[in-house]
Design a protein around this motif. Structure first.
Motif, PDB file in Angstrom:
ATOM      1  N   MET A  85      24.330 150.379   8.970  1.00 26.77           N
ATOM      2  CA  MET A  85      25.377 149.402   8.690  1.00 26.77           C
ATOM      3  C   MET A  85      26.601 150.074   8.064  1.00 26.77           C
ATOM      4  SD  MET A  85      23.324 145.966   7.619  1.00 26.77           S
ATOM      5  CE  MET A  85      24.664 144.852   8.007  1.00 26.77           C
ATOM      6  N   SER A  86      26.381 151.135   7.280  1.00 29.56           N
ATOM      7  CA  SER A  86      27.523 151.849   6.697  1.00 29.56           C
ATOM      8  C   SER A  86      28.338 152.565   7.776  1.00 29.56           C
ATOM      9  CB  SER A  86      27.055 152.844   5.634  1.00 29.56           C
ATOM     10  OG  SER A  86      26.358 153.918   6.232  1.00 29.56           O
ATOM     11  N   GLN A  87      27.720 152.773   8.940  1.00 29.04           N
ATOM     12  CA  GLN A  87      28.410 153.397  10.078  1.00 29.04           C
ATOM     13  C   GLN A  87      28.922 152.336  11.069  1.00 29.04           C
ATOM     14  OE1 GLN A  87      25.523 156.129  11.699  1.00 29.04           O
ATOM     15  NE2 GLN A  87      25.393 157.270   9.788  1.00 29.04           N
ATOM     16  N   ASN A  88      28.876 151.058  10.640  1.00 28.48           N
ATOM     17  CA  ASN A  88      29.331 149.937  11.466  1.00 28.48           C
ATOM     18  C   ASN A  88      28.590 149.847  12.801  1.00 28.48           C
ATOM     19  OD1 ASN A  88      31.284 148.970   9.600  1.00 28.48           O
ATOM     20  ND2 ASN A  88      32.645 150.625  10.230  1.00 28.48           N
ATOM     21  N   THR A  89      27.311 150.183  12.778  1.00 29.63           N
ATOM     22  CA  THR A  89      26.480 150.074  13.972  1.00 29.63           C
ATOM     23  C   THR A  89      26.277 148.587  14.285  1.00 29.63           C
ATOM     24  OG1 THR A  89      25.336 152.104  13.336  1.00 29.63           O
ATOM     25  CG2 THR A  89      24.249 150.714  14.986  1.00 29.63           C
ATOM     26  N   PRO A  90      26.400 148.187  15.539  1.00 24.19           N
ATOM     27  CA  PRO A  90      26.168 146.777  15.889  1.00 24.19           C
ATOM     28  C   PRO A  90      24.751 146.338  15.498  1.00 24.19           C
ATOM     29  CG  PRO A  90      27.198 147.946  17.715  1.00 24.19           C
ATOM     30  CD  PRO A  90      26.823 148.983  16.697  1.00 24.19           C
ATOM     31  N   LEU A  91      24.646 145.090  15.064  1.00 24.55           N
ATOM     32  CA  LEU A  91      23.374 144.559  14.581  1.00 24.55           C
ATOM     33  C   LEU A  91      22.234 144.714  15.587  1.00 24.55           C
ATOM     34  CD1 LEU A  91      21.874 143.226  12.269  1.00 24.55           C
ATOM     35  CD2 LEU A  91      22.604 141.013  13.174  1.00 24.55           C
ATOM     36  N   CYS A  94      20.839 148.086  15.225  1.00 26.82           N
ATOM     37  CA  CYS A  94      20.121 148.215  13.949  1.00 26.82           C
ATOM     38  C   CYS A  94      18.712 147.643  14.073  1.00 26.82           C
ATOM     39  CB  CYS A  94      20.862 147.485  12.828  1.00 26.82           C
ATOM     40  SG  CYS A  94      22.472 148.156  12.386  1.00 26.82           S
TER      41      CYS A  94
END
Length: 118
Positions: A85-91, A94
């Motif tokens: 999430m800190s790398q703005n990975t899509p949910l 994740c």
């Protein structure tokens, strides 16, 4: 509609998992306003209704314990989620990564049916 206490317990744990996870990883749970608002909605639908505020607070504490227990047992998944999430990975990505890291059939403790409520 109304919610049975067993369902309210489960929803308390889910609602509090974000705040508890933030507290575990960052030392506070400042982003939890929406979580608590959602939780209050679940608590207001409990059947039978809570007798008093103390009984309601005990349900919230129990939900926090369940959330903490689940997150503690799955620390690697929590760490991975925070990193992604800190790398703005899509949910969806994740969730897939967490599912691949999680062994099957690892339930969180819930009290047996008919057990006295905490």
């Amino acid at each position: 509609g109304r919610l049975e206490w067993e369902t309210v317990d489960e929803l308390c744990a889910v609602s509090l998992a974000g705040v508890v996870g933030e507290a575990m990883k960052f030392g506070d749970g400042l982003g939890g306003f929406a979580d608590f608002a959602q939780l209050q909605g679940f608590l207001s639908r409990a059947t039978p209704r809570f007798k008093n505020e103390r009984e309601e607070q005990e349900r919230v504490r129990w939900g926090a314990v369940l959330a903490f227990t689940a997150l503690s047992r799955h620390q690697a998944q929590l760490d991975l989620l925070v990193e992604m999430m800190s790398q703005n990975t899509p949910l969806p990505e994740c969730l897939l990564a967490i599912e691949q890291l999680t062994p099957p059939a690892d339930p969180v403790y819930t009290p047996p049916r008919g057990a006295a409520r905490p």
